[in-house]
Write an enzyme that holds these catalytic residues in place. Structure first.
Site, PDB file in Angstrom:
ATOM      1  N   ASP A  17       0.855  -1.195   0.000  1.00 44.82           N
ATOM      2  CA  ASP A  17       0.000   0.000   0.000  1.00 44.82           C
ATOM      3  C   ASP A  17       0.889   1.242   0.000  1.00 44.82           C
ATOM      4  OD1 ASP A  17      -3.060   0.851   1.674  1.00 44.82           O
ATOM      5  OD2 ASP A  17      -1.612   2.230   0.823  1.00 44.82           O
ATOM      6  N   MET A  18       0.719   2.071  -1.010  1.00 45.54           N
ATOM      7  CA  MET A  18       1.545   3.266  -1.133  1.00 45.54           C
ATOM      8  C   MET A  18       1.236   4.261  -0.013  1.00 45.54           C
ATOM      9  SD  MET A  18       3.309   2.487  -3.742  1.00 45.54           S
ATOM     10  CE  MET A  18       4.087   4.013  -4.236  1.00 45.54           C
ATOM     11  N   ASP A  74      -3.886   2.303  -5.180  1.00 46.91           N
ATOM     12  CA  ASP A  74      -2.517   2.245  -4.644  1.00 46.91           C
ATOM     13  C   ASP A  74      -2.214   1.009  -3.825  1.00 46.91           C
ATOM     14  OD1 ASP A  74      -3.832   2.818  -2.224  1.00 46.91           O
ATOM     15  OD2 ASP A  74      -2.139   4.006  -1.506  1.00 46.91           O
ATOM     16  N   GLU A  75      -3.010  -0.055  -3.987  1.00 47.84           N
ATOM     17  CA  GLU A  75      -2.689  -1.242  -3.186  1.00 47.84           C
ATOM     18  C   GLU A  75      -2.998  -2.530  -3.923  1.00 47.84           C
ATOM     19  OE1 GLU A  75      -5.271  -1.772   0.310  1.00 47.84           O
ATOM     20  OE2 GLU A  75      -6.574  -0.252  -0.563  1.00 47.84           O
TER      21      GLU A  75
HETATM   22  P1  TTP Z   1      -5.184   5.185   0.985  1.00 52.59           P
HETATM   23  O1  TTP Z   1      -4.173   4.117   0.672  1.00 52.59           O
HETATM   24  O2  TTP Z   1      -6.281   4.838   1.921  1.00 52.59           O
HETATM   25  O3  TTP Z   1      -4.449   6.450   1.604  1.00 52.59           O
HETATM   26  P2  TTP Z   1      -3.050   7.084   1.258  1.00 52.59           P
HETATM   27  O4  TTP Z   1      -2.285   6.257   0.300  1.00 52.59           O
HETATM   28  O5  TTP Z   1      -3.246   8.502   0.855  1.00 52.59           O
HETATM   29  O6  TTP Z   1      -2.334   7.116   2.656  1.00 52.59           O
HETATM   30  P3  TTP Z   1      -1.757   5.869   3.496  1.00 52.59           P
HETATM   31  O7  TTP Z   1      -0.300   6.149   3.647  1.00 52.59           O
HETATM   32  O8  TTP Z   1      -2.487   5.918   4.786  1.00 52.59           O
HETATM   33  O9  TTP Z   1      -2.030   4.637   2.705  1.00 52.59           O
HETATM   34  O10 TTP Z   1      -5.853   5.698  -0.337  1.00 52.59           O
HETATM   35  C1  TTP Z   1      -5.134   5.822  -1.550  1.00 52.59           C
HETATM   36  C2  TTP Z   1      -5.565   7.068  -2.284  1.00 52.59           C
HETATM   37  O11 TTP Z   1      -6.972   7.026  -2.523  1.00 52.59           O
HETATM   38  C3  TTP Z   1      -5.315   8.349  -1.512  1.00 52.59           C
HETATM   39  O12 TTP Z   1      -4.004   8.857  -1.724  1.00 52.59           O
HETATM   40  C4  TTP Z   1      -6.376   9.262  -2.039  1.00 52.59           C
HETATM   41  C5  TTP Z   1      -7.524   8.335  -2.413  1.00 52.59           C
HETATM   42  N1  TTP Z   1      -8.573   8.417  -1.376  1.00 52.59           N
HETATM   43  C6  TTP Z   1      -9.609   9.335  -1.529  1.00 52.59           C
HETATM   44  O13 TTP Z   1      -9.655  10.068  -2.529  1.00 52.59           O
HETATM   45  N2  TTP Z   1     -10.558   9.427  -0.556  1.00 52.59           N
HETATM   46  C7  TTP Z   1     -10.544   8.673   0.573  1.00 52.59           C
HETATM   47  O14 TTP Z   1     -11.431   8.806   1.428  1.00 52.59           O
HETATM   48  C8  TTP Z   1      -9.471   7.729   0.730  1.00 52.59           C
HETATM   49  C9  TTP Z   1      -9.394   6.871   1.963  1.00 52.59           C
HETATM   50  C10 TTP Z   1      -8.520   7.635  -0.266  1.00 52.59           C
HETATM   51 MG    MG Z   2      -2.105   4.182   0.596  1.00 54.99          MG
END
Ligand code: TTP
Ligand code: MG
Length: 391
Positions: A9-10, A107-108
């Site tokens: 997960d990025m 991103d995962e």
């Molecule tokens: P996530 O992997 O949940 O979050 P993230 O990568 O930004 O941070 P983390 O280090 O905690 O993993 O989500 C991936 C992308 O999806 C995030 O960068 C933006 C988008 N996203 C939204 O647009 N709205 C949301 O409510 C969430 C949870 C994510």
């Molecule tokens: Mg992420």
């Protein structure tokens, strides 16, 4: 013989890409989402860089609140196309490690590396190499969880963010889960959490101590799943993309809404773009489904199954509207709407539930859209995305 599953997960994905592309943003609190308009803006935060999270800014926070918490932050609108591009690059890197890879969001992904371990000199070397390759090729960091199953790998990847690496050794499943909060369990929302806390349960270990029957009695089918997960049992395979099983269109409103007219108009538009795509792809389906997410992120699907395969815009529009009217009688505020079709007349074998494989659908849709765009021009087939304006 146990499996070795990775969940990758990025970190702060959208914000990290903004920092990569705009060196002046590096080290600063970057907030991707709606326009804060000096604190009066509406809409939400998509994500925030780790610098911004120190101020309590996170995904789904109203942008006005984000502005109050971090007025000096760098606020940027999203660039979905760029994020999809990097998402594709990420998957290319991951595919170097195994062909058994399941993308679950932008991103995962899950990777089953059981059979690749030998090639990479064991799990420690492989996991390090995954992180290094992402850094070298994408100039971004990822967090990785390694475990004998998907459930544990997903929890593990989240525990040491950012740039984390957490491994759960086989045999250590229950020890690993014991003290974690029940909110870490997939599907445990506010309601289940409240119901469990009513009976004095706060940790996953406490659930594991209950009997499967007891949980079954209290929560039905879900209780059995809950018992399995809390005991670290999850036999679901990593499922690489197979033939397309469903197709859907969805849209997140920048502002949650109870405006009936806007909601129904949006459903009609979603049904229209869905059926346009179905016809181009020569797809018909037997099950038509509606997806609704409310303000509090609770998400529901309602569906209707026909004996015949359908691609009629009129029918799908009608079903979407009637499912919606029946479902949201109290006119609760809506955050996201989706319309989809499953049980498609392509391929055979097991039919997956609609929306369970959003990424699969999205990838297929993207490909289809690409080919349509090249024929008809971009605007004809614009896809509803997270950051689109609903109007
Ligand atoms: P996530 O992997 O949940 O979050 P993230 O990568 O930004 O941070 P983390 O280090 O905690 O993993 O989500 C991936 C992308 O999806 C995030 O960068 C933006 C988008 N996203 C939204 O647009 N709205 C949301 O409510 C969430 C949870 C994510
Ligand atoms: Mg992420």
């Amino acid at each position: 013989m146990h499996r070795t599953i990775l969940h990758v997960d990025m970190d702060a994905f959208f914000a990290a890409i903004e920092q990569l592309d705009n060196p002046r943003y590096r080290g600063k609190p970057v907030i991707v989402g709606a326009d804060p308009k000096g604190g009066t803006g509406r809409g939400v935060v998509a994500t925030a860089s780790y610098e911004a999270r120190k101020y309590g800014v996170h995904s789904a926070l109203p942008i006005s609140q984000a502005y109050r918490r971090c007025p000096h932050g760098v606020y940027v609108r999203g660039r979905m196309q760029r994020y999809s591009e990097v998402s594709g690059q990420l998957m290319d890197v991951l595919r170097e490690f195994t062909p058994i890879i399941q993308k679950i969001s932008v991103d995962e992904a899950f990777l089953d590396v059981t059979k690749s371990l030998g090639l990479f000199g064991g799990i420690d070397a492989l996991a390090k190499s995954v992180k290094d390759q992402i850094k070298n090729e994408l100039h971004l960091t990822a967090s990785v969880g390694v475990a004998p199953n998907k459930f544990l790998a997903k929890i593990a990847s989240d525990l040491q963010k950012p740039d984390g690496l957490v491994m759960v050794q086989p045999g250590m499943e229950k020890v690993f889960l014991k003290d974690l909060a029940i909110s870490k369990l997939w599907g445990v929302g506010k309601k289940t959490e409240a119901a469990l806390s009513d009976i004095g349960i706060a940790t996953i270990g406490q659930i594991a101590e209950l009997s499967e029957q007891e949980l079954g009695k209290k929560f039905g089918k879900w209780g059995h799943a809950l018992w399995k997960l809390s005991n670290g049992i999850d036999n679901r395979p990593v499922e690489p993309w197979g033939p397309q099983k469903s197709i859907s269109q969805e849209r997140t409103f920048y502002e949650d809404t109870d405006d009936q007219e806007l909601i129904e108009k949006t459903l009609l538009k979603l049904a229209e773009s869905l059926t346009a795509m179905m016809r181009k792809g020569q797809l018909k389906g037997r099950t038509i489904a509606l997806k609704v997410r409310f303000e509090d992120f609770s998400t529901f699907t309602r569906s209707k199954t026909f004996d015949d395969f359908i691609d009629s815009t009129q029918i799908i529009k009608g079903v979407a509207i009637s499912l919606y009217r029946n479902f949201n009688k109290e006119n609760k505020k809506v955050r996201l709407l989706g319309v989809g079709v499953s049980q498609l007349n392509t391929g055979e074998g097991e039919q997956l539930g609609l929306f369970e494989q959003e990424s699969l659908t999205n990838i297929k849709l993207t490909k289809l859209l690409d080919s349509l765009s090249s024929k008809f021009g971009e605007n004809v087939v614009k896809r509803a995305s997270l950051l689109d304006d609903p109007k």
